[in-house]
Design an enzyme around this catalytic site. Structure first.
Site, PDB file in Angstrom:
ATOM      1  N   GLY A  67     -14.833 -41.609  -6.020  1.00  0.00           N
ATOM      2  CA  GLY A  67     -13.860 -42.220  -6.914  1.00  0.00           C
ATOM      3  C   GLY A  67     -12.466 -42.091  -6.354  1.00  0.00           C
ATOM      4  O   GLY A  67     -11.678 -43.042  -6.369  1.00  0.00           O
TER       5      GLY A  67
ATOM      6  N   GLU B 290      -7.175 -36.184 -10.001  1.00  0.00           N
ATOM      7  CA  GLU B 290      -6.610 -35.932  -8.671  1.00  0.00           C
ATOM      8  C   GLU B 290      -5.237 -35.270  -8.770  1.00  0.00           C
ATOM      9  O   GLU B 290      -4.892 -34.417  -7.943  1.00  0.00           O
ATOM     10  CB  GLU B 290      -6.515 -37.236  -7.877  1.00  0.00           C
ATOM     11  CG  GLU B 290      -7.828 -38.000  -7.753  1.00  0.00           C
ATOM     12  CD  GLU B 290      -8.994 -37.152  -7.266  1.00  0.00           C
ATOM     13  OE1 GLU B 290      -8.780 -36.249  -6.435  1.00  0.00           O
ATOM     14  OE2 GLU B 290     -10.131 -37.397  -7.718  1.00  0.00           O
TER      15      GLU B 290
END
Length: 858
Positions: free
Chosen positions: A265, A300
């Site tokens: 991802g 992230e």
């Protein structure tokens, strides 16, 4: 596969011996448009605790020079596989220079090279986790040998180059980009992205400073880039994480780069996060897709602190790295002021935890804190336990110690270990200090044991409906055959929700939160109360456990599942029903009936789309074969009915259009798909845009209604990389022996396909309506698997090992063929054996579920 498998013992010895100071890396990418190889020069300075021999890691077609402390070493003597032997480092300071020709890849590992068919320009990006920095520069490839990194890059004219440090301006007339040194970080989070990328820039302002923000994508996607929405989520994350972590963002800038053909991802490269560019939506998607993208962005960003600022010592703690980022990203979505997705825990319960429950019931189940002996172990450990179970257990830990205490412990952890490497015990020590809880027993029970618990209520009532006794029963089912460890009862922090039926709606009337432990926990607080319509254990989804309803609650939920006023209890009941179906406790035909009775009332679009996927999987794999077609017909008719009834232009309408397209089967239904594609049929409010057109065409191709000419025409209409992938899927989906042979040859007999195209071909090859056509490939799969695994990179080999396993051939014969392969190929890696064993478990589960479905037919 190329390369030597680094072991934990080797890494520990190398970390004992070496302290790495700095890397200076020069890369000549001036020939990137043509591909092939690029020149890589690495100068690394390090110190050694004693004079000794060691090694540095490198994967390269050729090594030209190796110079250690001014002495030239012969590459032919010191370089083999993925290692350069350093036979005589000296005590104290050392300097090593390695010049090599490294290779561009098309596998999503190392330095990936992609050519956009729209502008015919090359685009590069790096992906280094777990051991692939060594494909670009010589490195001590393990997370606890941190250093500073200074990149100097020669690139083609007109390109942009982005790395961890702020992007410099090349000297006038120069194509050389000289980046400033990074802070001390691990090799696997260094990054380089280069090409004629489009970019948009902004800032985050907070706590008296300004952090530059950048978003990058290919120019061919620029018209679809919703940069403002991405910046909004990013700023929300900065605000929330800086407050909760009480530590400033640790890098000088924050770039997010949407890159092509990305395997994962996204990846948390320090200050230069790479994200799959499918998140730049070319067509209309539902809000669930935006929610998923936002979670990825926040995940992230959380890693900039937990993972990049403070990094695991070894891959045993990969789970903690990923679970922390997952937990905090969902918590941010659910609790940050002004969040668009305050229902994020509903999505987590319905998707992430379902993934965890599935993974935890495979023969490969393992403790959250896995025993990672080498790189092969970690490469197959990016799984539902590492991410989803770990995050679920962190949520349980937060409930156990208290949210404020949890984040105070995290704050102390960051202050204590900034720029260093840690183990799990470092975090637990900080949490013990702030919460006053002894977490040693908790850690042993939750993190060092495998398997899942089942919680059931035991309720007794008097003739007047008043509760006379209430207990929570905990079971520890036997672990799957082949799994290591013993069943374990665990301490749980749970809430018990009491729901009443009022005016046709299920409303929570009360909630009791408590600790449970052992096989039986009495709940005296509920004695003497009127029995509610539904008793829901683990309300608010605090703990990680499979939950069952008592008979009366199950009866109410079966009739009123869609009538909960809140989305989370609905999601928990949907998840429980799906788990019961997978376990053979609820027949597929009964699960279908349950879904059809309640899905029309389900407002959460993410839950609706999960139900679509689960129903199709159940019908394809878990339905009794003699009833399957009837079940599919019932489902497809219902999907068409829901499509026509949905609000025009709504997310639900789009989701139902895709669900209908996935299983359309009668001539009339396929005529409708063809009409929607050609524009001769319409559904009010439904925009048949680029991505939906391909969904329609792939189904038409799979049913023999669209030929090569139709596929080529659609590709001409969408002459992009995404169009090429969709066309590859459609071609492989055609129901002919020739199409299957061609797809098989492309994937198995050749290694020329890029990673994303290979994945697309595999997706088209495996069609659930084509079992007979695919049956001959079972023997062919087992005949080639060992050689494919040995010859391909990890990512490419894993795609084939999992994607081409004969999962649709649900039979004892498939189990026997798998067992024979496992028995006769004892010399293959543990990683490959794990993937095959997991796939086998899927067939075994499907056989049990089919038997349960057949039994329900009476």
């Amino acid at each position: 596969m190329p390369g030597t498998n680094l072991t934990r013992d080797e890494a520990q010895e190398r970390a004992r011996l070496l302290t790495v100071d700095s890397y200076e890396i020069e890369l000549d990418l001036s020939g990137a448009q043509e591909g092939g190889t690029f020149r890589s020069v690495t100068r690394v300075r390090f110190s050694a605790a004693e004079a000794a021999g060691t090694f540095i890691d490198l994967v390269a077609p050729s090594v030209l020079t190796v110079e250690l402390n001014g002495e030239r070493l012969d590459p032919a003597e010191v370089f083999a596989d993925s290692r350069i032997a350093l036979p005589s480092v000296v005590k104290g300071a050392n300097e090593l220079t390695v010049t090599a020709d490294c290779a561009y890849t098309n596998t999503g590992e190392g330095l990936h090279r992609f050519v956009d068919p729209v502008d015919e320009q090359a685009y590069l990006y790096t992906q280094f986790e777990v051991p692939d920095a060594r494909r670009v520069f010589a490195s001590f490839e393990q997370p606890d040998l941190k250093a500073t990194f200074r990149f100097t890059v020669t690139a083609p004219a007109g390109w942009t180059v982005v790395s961890n440090s702020p992007t410099p301006a090349p000297a006038e007339g120069s194509n050389v980009w000289e980046f400033a040194p990074t802070p001390r970080i691990s090799t696997y989070i260094t990054a380089l992205v280069a090409g004629p990328y489009h970019s948009v820039h902004s800032t985050w302002e907070g706590n008296g400073r300004s952090v530059p923000l950048g978003i990058y994508c290919r120019p061919s996607l620029a018209e679809h880039l919703d940069a403002d929405a991405i910046f909004d989520v990013t700023r929300q994350g900065f605000d929330w994480f800086e407050e909760k972590f009480d530590h400033p963002y640790p890098f000088e800038k924050y770039d997010q780069l949407f890159v092509p053909e990305f395997n994962a991802g996204a990846m948390e490269n320090a200050g230069a996060v790479t994200i799959r560019d499918q998140y730049v939506f070319r067509s209309k998607v539902t809000d669930a897709a935006y929610e998923t993208r936002a979670e990825t962005i926040l995940h992230e960003l959380a890693h900039m602190w937990f993972g990049d600022l403070v990094t695991m010592e070894w891959w045993n703690d990969l789970w903690l790295n990923e679970s922390f980022a997952t937990y905090t990203s969902i918590a941010c979505q659910a609790h940050a002021p002004g969040s668009r997705w305050p229902h994020a825990w509903t999505s987590f319960a319905n998707q992430m935890k379902t993934w965890a429950y599935r993974q935890d019931q495979l023969p490969s189940t393992h403790p959250i804190m896995a025993d990672i002996n080498d790189l092969d172990d970690v490469l197959v450990n990016f799984d539902g336990i590492t991410y989803a179970k770990g995050a679920s257990v962190l949520k349980q830990l937060v409930a156990y110690v208290g949210q404020d205490e949890f984040f105070r412990g995290v704050q102390a952890y960051f202050k204590r270990h900034a720029w260093g490497n840690t183990r799990l015990t470092d975090l637990l020590t900080a949490l013990e200090e702030t919460s006053g809880r002894d977490l040693k027993a908790w850690s042993k029970a939750w993190l060092e044991t495998a398997g899942i618990n089942v919680l059931r209520p035991e309720i007794t009532t008097g003739p007047d409906g008043v509760i006379t006794g209430f207990a929570v029963l905990q079971e520890a089912p036997a672990l799957p055959s082949g799994a290591r460890g013993e069943p374990t009862l665990r301490p749980h922090r749970v809430a018990v929700g009491l729901y009443g039926l009022k005016d046709g709606r299920l409303v929570r009337e009360d909630r009791i939160e408590l600790d449970i432990d052992g096989a039986r926990t009495e709940v005296p607080e509920l004695t003497g109360r009127a029995r509610p319509a539904v008793v829901l254990l683990n309300d608010d989804d605090l703990s990680y456990a499979k939950v069952r309803l008592d008979a009366e609650s199950l009866d109410t939920v079966t009739r009123h599942l869609g009538d909960f006023t809140e989305s989370l209890p609905r999601a928990l009941c949907w998840a429980s029903a799906w788990d019961m179906t997978r376990d053979g406790e609820l027949a597929t035909r009964d699960y279908l009936a349950l879904v059809l009775s309640g899905i029309g009332k389900e407002s959460d679009i993410g839950v609706v789309q999960s139900l679509h996927r689960q129903v199709k999987l159940a019908l394809d794999l878990y339905a009794a074969p003699e009833w399957r077609e009837q079940g599919l017909a019932t489902w497809t008719d219902a999907a068409l009915e829901q499509l026509r009834a949905a609000a025009p232009g709504s997310d639900h309408q789009l989701a139902w259009a895709r669900a209908f397209a996935a299983t359309a089967r009668t001539p009339e239904q396929l005529d409708l798909l063809a009409g929607l594609l050609e524009g001769t049929a319409t559904v009010e409010g439904l925009t048949v845009d680029t991505e939906l057109r391909w969904a329609l065409l792939v189904r038409l191709a799979a049913t023999g209604r669209a030929d090569e000419k139709a596929i080529a025409a659609e590709l001409a209409r969408d002459a992009t990389s995404a169009g090429e992938r969709h066309a590859a899927t459609a071609r492989a989906a055609r129901p002919t022996a020739e199409a299957k042979a061609e797809a098989w040859a492309q994937v198995v007999e050749s290694d020329s396909l890029p990673n994303a195209v290979q994945e697309a071909v595999i997706g088209g090859f495996v069609q659930t309506d084509q079992r007979d056509l695919l049956a001959p490939y079972t023997a062919r799969y087992f005949a080639v698997l060992k050689d494919v695994w040995a010859a391909r990179s990890h990512e490419m080999a894993q795609q084939i090992a999992v994607g081409l396993y004969p999962s649709l051939q649900v039979s004892q014969e498939t189990l026997d063929a798998t067992d024979a392969w496992l028995r006769d190929t004892s010399d293959v890696s543990a990683g490959l054996r794990r993937l095959v064993t997991e796939s086998r478990a899927g067939v075994e589960r499907a056989l049990r579920a089919r038997a349960a479905d057949a039994a329900a037919a009476g």
